[in-house]
Write an enzyme that holds these catalytic residues in place. Structure first.
Site, PDB file in Angstrom:
ATOM      1  N   ARG A 184     -24.445 -19.528   9.147  1.00  0.00           N
ATOM      2  CA  ARG A 184     -23.474 -19.265   8.077  1.00  0.00           C
ATOM      3  C   ARG A 184     -23.459 -20.282   6.945  1.00  0.00           C
ATOM      4  NH1 ARG A 184     -19.392 -16.049  10.209  1.00  0.00           N
ATOM      5  NH2 ARG A 184     -20.423 -14.509  11.488  1.00  0.00           N
ATOM      6  N   ARG A 230     -22.711 -28.530   5.555  1.00  0.00           N
ATOM      7  CA  ARG A 230     -22.171 -28.368   6.898  1.00  0.00           C
ATOM      8  C   ARG A 230     -23.114 -27.383   7.556  1.00  0.00           C
ATOM      9  NH1 ARG A 230     -16.950 -26.002   9.087  1.00  0.00           N
ATOM     10  NH2 ARG A 230     -17.461 -24.141   7.947  1.00  0.00           N
ATOM     11  N   ARG A 245     -18.602 -19.469  17.988  1.00  0.00           N
ATOM     12  CA  ARG A 245     -18.101 -18.096  18.044  1.00  0.00           C
ATOM     13  C   ARG A 245     -18.811 -17.184  17.050  1.00  0.00           C
ATOM     14  NH1 ARG A 245     -13.380 -19.639  14.896  1.00  0.00           N
ATOM     15  NH2 ARG A 245     -12.262 -20.168  16.775  1.00  0.00           N
ATOM     16  N   ASP A 246     -19.064 -17.714  15.859  1.00  0.00           N
ATOM     17  CA  ASP A 246     -19.696 -16.859  14.852  1.00  0.00           C
ATOM     18  C   ASP A 246     -21.097 -16.463  15.304  1.00  0.00           C
ATOM     19  OD1 ASP A 246     -17.408 -17.240  13.418  1.00  0.00           O
ATOM     20  OD2 ASP A 246     -18.291 -18.480  11.852  1.00  0.00           O
ATOM     21  N   ASP A 264      -8.907 -19.226  13.063  1.00  0.00           N
ATOM     22  CA  ASP A 264      -8.974 -20.682  12.920  1.00  0.00           C
ATOM     23  C   ASP A 264      -7.653 -21.313  12.501  1.00  0.00           C
ATOM     24  OD1 ASP A 264     -11.543 -21.478  13.531  1.00  0.00           O
ATOM     25  OD2 ASP A 264     -12.324 -20.908  11.566  1.00  0.00           O
ATOM     26  N   LYS A 276      -6.841 -15.519   2.528  1.00  0.00           N
ATOM     27  CA  LYS A 276      -7.425 -15.928   3.805  1.00  0.00           C
ATOM     28  C   LYS A 276      -6.638 -15.354   4.996  1.00  0.00           C
ATOM     29  CE  LYS A 276     -10.085 -19.102   4.322  1.00  0.00           C
ATOM     30  NZ  LYS A 276     -11.504 -19.119   4.735  1.00  0.00           N
ATOM     31  N   THR A 319     -20.555 -13.566   6.618  1.00  0.00           N
ATOM     32  CA  THR A 319     -19.320 -13.223   7.323  1.00  0.00           C
ATOM     33  C   THR A 319     -19.636 -12.290   8.486  1.00  0.00           C
ATOM     34  OG1 THR A 319     -17.431 -11.702   7.146  1.00  0.00           O
ATOM     35  CG2 THR A 319     -18.921 -11.713   5.303  1.00  0.00           C
ATOM     36  N   GLY A 320     -18.899 -12.495   9.549  1.00  0.00           N
ATOM     37  CA  GLY A 320     -19.072 -11.659  10.730  1.00  0.00           C
ATOM     38  C   GLY A 320     -18.679 -10.213  10.480  1.00  0.00           C
TER      39      GLY A 320
HETATM   40  C1  GLC Z   1     -14.080 -17.906   9.302  1.00  0.00           C
HETATM   41  C2  GLC Z   1     -14.789 -18.605  10.446  1.00  0.00           C
HETATM   42  C3  GLC Z   1     -14.619 -17.842  11.752  1.00  0.00           C
HETATM   43  C4  GLC Z   1     -13.185 -17.494  12.011  1.00  0.00           C
HETATM   44  C5  GLC Z   1     -12.561 -16.785  10.815  1.00  0.00           C
HETATM   45  C6  GLC Z   1     -11.073 -16.527  10.999  1.00  0.00           C
HETATM   46  O1  GLC Z   1     -14.748 -16.732   8.982  1.00  0.00           O
HETATM   47  O2  GLC Z   1     -16.157 -18.758  10.175  1.00  0.00           O
HETATM   48  O3  GLC Z   1     -15.123 -18.597  12.828  1.00  0.00           O
HETATM   49  O4  GLC Z   1     -13.126 -16.699  13.161  1.00  0.00           O
HETATM   50  O5  GLC Z   1     -12.741 -17.579   9.658  1.00  0.00           O
HETATM   51  O6  GLC Z   1     -10.332 -17.682  10.995  1.00  0.00           O
END
Ligand code: GLC
Length: 812
Positions: A337, A347, A353-354, A502, A642, A715-716
């Site tokens: 990412r 970074r 998790r990602d 997060d 966010k 992004t996931g």
């Molecule tokens: C960002 C982070 C991810 C987290 C998400 C929600 O996309 O990379 O790890 O799950 O924010 O906080």
């Protein structure tokens, strides 16, 4: 308002109105050398690491935006007028110049028509050579003879992002440049092999044909918009040890009316000798090797894309799934990412998790990378069963100390900085890995993977002993046991530092999301264990216990509670003043299989009622307006941005999948459509960002910029959109011994087709829906023979390798 269109024949997104409101980016390179560039050729290139081996420099978040880049200037040597083939940095008036940017799969074409000259600059990186090719075409459409000078420009970096931005008393004297044999060599003196080269297909050693010094080429009190060398029509032949360096080669071109010419520039990793080899490979008459490299790259993507192609009544879904969402998901797996215009490379490494989630999304199109990512994550697991939240895979590989420790060698931090304790663990991290492993095995049939042995992060010594070595299956058990152990007073998993969200730290409390994930992981694990003939009774019992705790503690009568703070306060309950309803707990209650059907329906109705907006589902409602550190950092984020009630994209597909599990195809599609970037192609005045990419979040209705999308590509949401749409909505899911077809689509869909390659056989699937249902499979035939159909859909047995099979499915 529209700025471009999807070209289905070339699988390009074509920006034909170039003054888009924000950077519209794309990625080139699929192996070691990679670049991120915008619609006007601003961006940067790196080799392996965007943090420690940056090749070209980028000044992020700056004014003017996205500079510098990899530019081609064209100068009319009769009039002195000049422009760039990408609109910026010269930025000719759009009344006089026509610019187009074609974002393709791992390449970009910048096209320009100005003053009777048509030009095109294609940027791409061949599959097997670490070199960026700038393939430049120029055509004289002006009807008169033209004399042009063409200048390349890119600015070299000091390789390390930090060194590029601080301590210039050192770095400014460590990089040098030289020119010989038509090749600019950039040398980082403090590295053992810190070289790059820049060259072109024709050599001219006269000083007016090259510059290696940025400040000489640009000139004092000037910018990339008006470099002195371009303005005056000649370079100065500059080079030096020390200073800031660039790749500028000037070419002189004379074009008769109607004539066309092709110029090649090469920006590569390696020294002058490496440059010579690459130049002699690619710069032969007519440049057939450049064409072959481009073709190989197209075939690389064609091969992936052909693994799954859909044809549904939904044009936007076809376009996204067949090309762009797969592409985005793949780029996330390949790059991780940390290289974009948002994360600018300072970074790096893998987020546990990602990456675990990314690895689950493309096992059909990229089994090798999915597997290697999974292995990296297994090695990044502690023997306690939690993952290292952010790590470099190199930390857990055997290594010998480098002969010379330059500042740009990827460092090996001391063990205390590599392996953090439980307090810093995110409770969800490693749970994601279990379904990824199981899905990988379902896709590939590689059952022996479960028996492969790997080390653990905490017992491994990169310069010595491998420590504890156990099977993949044992790693999975440790993850599940960790979650069973780390529970709070309600029997719900502790969130620890945080869960998927997060910013919702729950003050050390309990997380519904983690308990649901635990359930989901257990279901996957038990299915695999049974298929492998293992005794999983302990984990079956654990599954029941988790489900009971969830239903008992988290169902609040209206929806699923999000968690409990350490003082026992419920978050996301009808009694909460803010943050009453959350996506994570409600979608995961259903998706994990833990919720009863009845509660699932009520919970997802609450999601629709409280979280749905025309641009997608909000993460929670109402937004938090008062800082509350017991809940977490989310309460200190502006409303509508966010995690604080924005339309966070990543969880949206969880809702699509959850709806399909409840059998509501129209609802799933309503949610899909609201987020779908394709649907916003003509609303760029609102969306601003690329319509071919999912973005991390879209500003929610509490914010003045409701609908504005932020943070594209990395992004996931990409992987999850792909996963939810293909496996749940269209319902094509590989299982251990069969390919399941279990669609849940809008009632109005009369039919759709899917071509799926699975375990080296092709399945041409036609799904008919004569009875206008959303879910349910009445009949399925494979090559004319009926196969088993049940509540869980049709089960197509594995067909022989190399076969092409006709599958017809009737819903009802
Ligand atoms: C960002 C982070 C991810 C987290 C998400 C929600 O996309 O990379 O790890 O799950 O924010 O906080």
């Amino acid at each position: 308002m529209k700025y471009g269109y999807f070209d289905q024949s070339t699988r390009e997104y074509v920006i034909d109105r170039i003054d888009v409101p924000v950077s519209w980016t794309n990625y080139i390179g699929v192996k070691d050398m990679c670049g991120v560039f915008n619609h006007t050729a601003g961006g940067y290139l790196f080799y392996k690491s965007p943090e420690f081996h940056r090749i070209t420099r980028f000044r992020p978040n700056g004014v003017p935006m996205d500079r510098p880049g990899h530019y081609v200037y064209v100068r009319d040597d009769d009039t002195g007028d000049y422009w760039t083939l990408s609109w910026q940095p010269v930025g000719k008036s759009l009344d006089k110049a026509k610019y187009v940017c074609r974002h393709g799969l791992s390449y970009i074409k910048y096209q320009c028509e100005y003053s009777g000259i048509w030009g095109q600059q294609t940027l791409f990186i061949p599959l097997d050579d670490p070199v960026e090719i700038w393939d430049v075409l120029l055509r004289n459409d002006s009807g008169k003879r033209r004399r042009l000078s063409v200048f390349s420009y890119s600015e070299f970096s000091f390789h390390h992002i930090q060194i590029d931005n601080q301590n210039f008393q050192m770095s400014l004297y460590a990089a040098g440049s030289s020119y010989k044999d038509g090749i600019i060599e950039h040398d980082l003196f403090y590295e053992a092999t810190g070289y790059q080269y820049f060259t072109s297909d024709i050599t001219n050693d006269d000083a007016s044909y090259f510059d290696c010094l940025r400040d000489v080429f640009i000139g004092q009190y000037r910018t990339e918009t008006n470099p002195i060398a371009v303005e005056s029509g000649a370079c100065s032949g500059s080079f030096e040890l020390g200073g800031n360096h660039c790749g500028v080669i000037r070419r002189v071109v004379e074009l008769e009316p109607g004539a066309e010419t092709r110029l090649i520039f090469l920006l590569g990793e390696g020294d002058r000798d490496a440059g010579k080899k690459i130049r002699s490979k690619y710069c032969t008459s007519g440049f057939p090797e450049v064409d072959t490299a481009f073709k190989n790259l197209s075939n690389f993507w064609k091969d992936k894309i052909e693994k799954l192609q859909i044809n549904t009544p939904h044009e936007g879904m076809n376009t996204m799934i067949n090309t762009w969402t797969l592409y985005q998901a793949e780029i996330n797996v390949i790059f991780s990412r940390f290289a974009s215009f948002i994360e600018v490379g300072g970074r790096t490494g893998l987020g546990y998790r990602d990456t675990s989630q990314d690895a689950m999304m493309v096992p059909h199109s990229n089994p090798e990378k999915s597997r290697s990512r999974i292995v990296e994550l297994l090695k990044g697991l502690t023997s306690d069963g939690y993952g290292i939240h952010l790590f470099s895979p190199e930390w857990f590989e055997k290594r010998t100390a480098p002969a010379f420790k330059s500042p740009t060698v990827v460092p090996l931090p001391p063990k205390s900085n590599r392996v953090h304790g439980i307090k810093d663990a995110c409770a969800d991290d490693a749970l994601w890995l279990i379904p990824s492993i199981v899905e990988y095995i379902r896709e590939t049939g590689d059952f022996s993977f479960a028996e492969e042995k790997y080390s653990y992060a905490d017992t491994f010594d990169p310069e010595g002993n491998e420590g504890l070595i156990e099977t993949v299956f044992d790693h999975m058990k440790r993850i599940l046991d960790f979650s069973a152990r780390e529970i709070g007073p309600h029997g719900i998993c502790k969130g620890l530092r945080a869960d998927w969200n997060d910013c919702l730290n729950l003050g050390g409390g309990e997380s519904a999301m983690v308990s649901f994930l635990h359930h989901w992981a257990l279901v996957h694990f038990c299915a695999l264990g049974k298929r492998l003939g293992k005794d999983v009774s302990k984990y079956e019992e654990m599954t029941v216990k988790v489900r009971e705790s969830c239903e008992h503690e988290l169902w609040n009568g209206s929806w699923y509670t999000r968690g409990f703070t350490s003082s026992g306060r419920g978050i996301g309950t009808p009694a909460s003043k803010e943050g009453k309803v959350h996506m994570e707990s409600n979608t995961w209650a259903v998706l994990s299989g833990a919720a009863s059907h009845e509660h699932g329906i009520t919970a997802m109705d609450a999601v629709d009622k409280y979280l749905y907006t025309k641009y997608g589902l909000k993460l929670c409602d109402p937004a938090f307006s008062e800082p509350d550190d017991e809940v977490g950092f989310v309460t200190r984020v502006y409303k509508g941005l966010k995690e604080n009630a924005a339309i966070f994209s990543h969880p949206n597909p969880w809702a699509w999948a959850a709806e399909t599990m409840l059998g509501r195809g129209d609802r799933a599609m309503k949610f899909y459509d609201s987020l779908c970037p394709y649907n916003q192609n003509d609303q760029i005045e609102v969306r601003k960002a690329e319509p071919y990419m999912y973005c991390q979040f879209v500003a929610g209705p509490d914010h003045t910029a409701f609908g504005r999308a932020h943070h594209p590509f990395m992004t996931g949401s990409a992987g999850w959109s792909y996963f939810a749409a293909t496996r749940f909505m269209l319902g094509i899911r590989p299982d251990f011994d069969s390919l399941v077809v279990d669609p849940c689509v809008p009632e109005g869909w009369p039919s759709f087709t899917v071509r799926r390659v699975w375990r080296n056989a092709v399945y041409n699937i036609t799904v008919e829906n004569p009875n206008k249902v959303s879910k349910g499979v009445k009949e399925c035939k494979v090559n004319g023979q009926s196969v088993k159909c049940g509540k869980a859909g049709a089960e197509i047995p594995v067909q022989s390798k190399g076969s092409e099979n006709q599958v017809t499915v009737v819903m009802g």
